[in-house]
Design an enzyme around this catalytic site. Structure first.
Site, short mmCIF file in Angstrom:
data_model
loop_
_atom_site.label_atom_id
_atom_site.label_comp_id
_atom_site.label_asym_id
_atom_site.label_seq_id
_atom_site.Cartn_x
_atom_site.Cartn_y
_atom_site.Cartn_z
N HIS A 115 56.97 78.32 57.33
CA HIS A 115 55.72 78.05 56.61
C HIS A 115 55.99 77.94 55.11
O HIS A 115 55.98 78.94 54.39
CB HIS A 115 54.70 79.14 56.89
CG HIS A 115 54.02 79.00 58.21
ND1 HIS A 115 52.82 78.37 58.38
CD2 HIS A 115 54.43 79.35 59.45
CE1 HIS A 115 52.49 78.36 59.66
NE2 HIS A 115 53.46 78.96 60.33
N CYS A 131 55.80 73.95 61.61
CA CYS A 131 55.63 74.88 62.73
C CYS A 131 55.41 74.13 64.05
O CYS A 131 56.31 73.45 64.52
CB CYS A 131 54.50 75.85 62.42
SG CYS A 131 54.43 77.29 63.51
N GLU A 145 54.12 76.96 52.87
CA GLU A 145 52.93 77.30 52.07
C GLU A 145 52.75 78.80 51.94
O GLU A 145 51.84 79.27 51.24
CB GLU A 145 51.68 76.69 52.70
CG GLU A 145 50.99 77.51 53.77
CD GLU A 145 51.78 77.70 55.05
OE1 GLU A 145 51.43 78.60 55.83
OE2 GLU A 145 52.77 76.97 55.28
#
Length: 378
Positions: A351, A267, A353
């Site tokens: 992202h 990011c 995750e």
């Protein structure tokens, strides 16, 4: 919080929405954005990347699973406000400890419900993300418009150092396991130094789950601070605001990458790696915020559904010779990933995750591990 208390959302262009207050009383201002995620409102609210932003959730029913103490991505709510269509009368989940409305009020978050979020989303898509104000009670419309227009916007705003930790610390929490909560990591093979520009906890958990001891440094820590810890790898976290003013981070990243330390950015960390490598960034019209964004891996042409949250992007036309594009958005063709051709460094705009969202991109963490293992072997 009484649900009959009126509230009003006003955009800088003069558009007015009237609804009800579902959080704290008062007013809040920020950049109004929309997020298409169906689940994960608690993770969204506590994501530091939403600092100075008022989040519109396009899914109509928000709050139906309540709030719990485990599903937070940081130590506080960072979103400046929340906009939803409908707040269910009751929440229903075995993990729920508090209603969303009570949670918002307890964290002093101004929020509004019962507005046409479809209309609002269309406005943001057509005109772009813009400043807005949520104000509760019998408010003056002219005052709300004045407050909205006074918000300066995120372009040029350095927020990474604002949300970052102030002291270094070791993160030692593993991924969440049903029935037992967050795991305790086992013996570590790698030492990763993570620069905190507004890091989400689940990113750090995915590193510890892969055998990493994680030392987190403040955003303004120097390259020398990081290198003194003799890391096997450097991680560049997500975060809010405009990447270009973060000269302290750009300088540190340039140094550690030039030293040949394996580096992985997500990011804002992705944007900072690009700037440190000689590329440029740009402000997007309304950004990418959601958990259903298709991204293509340029190396093998596979398509992944990803979680996204960013209002700035790397300008694909500005990549120097030592950077190559690795991932591309299939929504708008914007650049989603880069890799250095001369150093062991890469990054991803989305992202991997999740939290919330799909975990299809988690292989990037494994790529980082393999990069560190190769370095150790050599």
């Amino acid at each position: 919080m009484p649900q009959h208390t009126p509230a009003m959302l006003v955009l800088a262009d003069g558009t007015v929405f009237r609804g009800i207050s579902i959080g704290a009383q008062g007013h809040t201002v920020g950049e109004v954005v929309f997020n298409t995620s169906i689940t994960g409102y608690q993770e969204i609210l506590t994501d530091p990347s939403y600092t100075k932003q008022i989040v519109t959730l396009t899914y109509p029913h928000i709050g139906n699973v309540g709030v719990n103490a485990e599903d937070v991505e940081s130590g506080q709510v960072y979103a400046s406000g929340l906009i939803i269509r409908d707040l269910p009368l009751t929440d229903s989940c075995w993990r729920s400890q508090q209603t969303l409305s009570d949670y918002l009020a307890a964290n002093n978050v101004v929020a509004i419900a019962d507005i046409d979020t479809r209309k609002l989303t269309r406005i943001l898509r057509e005109k772009g993300a813009q400043a807005g104000c949520i104000i509760t009670g019998e408010a003056d419309e002219a005052k709300a418009i004045e407050l909205a227009r006074a918000f300066p916007g995120l372009a040029g705003m350095d927020l990474a150092k604002v949300v970052s930790c102030t002291q270094a610390y070791t993160f030692d929490e593993g991924e969440w396991v049903l029935g037992s909560g967050y795991a305790k990591p086992e013996a570590s093979r790698y030492h990763v130094v993570a620069f905190d520009y507004g890091v989400k906890r689940n990113i750090l958990r995915m590193l510890t789950a892969r055998g990493c001891k994680v030392t987190v440094l403040p955003a303004q820590a120097s390259a020398e601070d990081a290198l003194a810890l003799n890391p096997d790898g450097i991680f560049l976290s997500n975060g809010p605001g405009d990447p270009e003013p973060c000269d302290y981070a750009i300088e540190a990243i340039r140094t550690v990458v030039d030293r040949g330390v394996p580096t992985f950015g997500i990011c804002l960390g992705h944007q900072l790696l690009a700037l440190a490598s000689g590329a440029r960034t740009l402000k997007m019209k309304f950004g990418h915020h959601g958990a259903n964004h298709p991204v293509q891996d340029a190396d093998d042409q596979r398509v992944f559904i990803t979680s996204q949250n960013h209002g700035f992007a790397v300008d694909a036309s500005s990549l120097p010779a030592n950077l190559r594009a690795t991932h591309v958005s299939l929504f708008d063709g914007s650049l989603q990933g880069i890799a250095r051709t001369d150093k062991p460094a890469f990054s991803f705009q989305g992202h991997p995750e999740a939290s919330p969202g799909p975990v299809e991109m988690s292989y990037l963490f494994d790529r980082f591990i393999n990069m560190m293992e190769k370095q150790k072997t050599n």
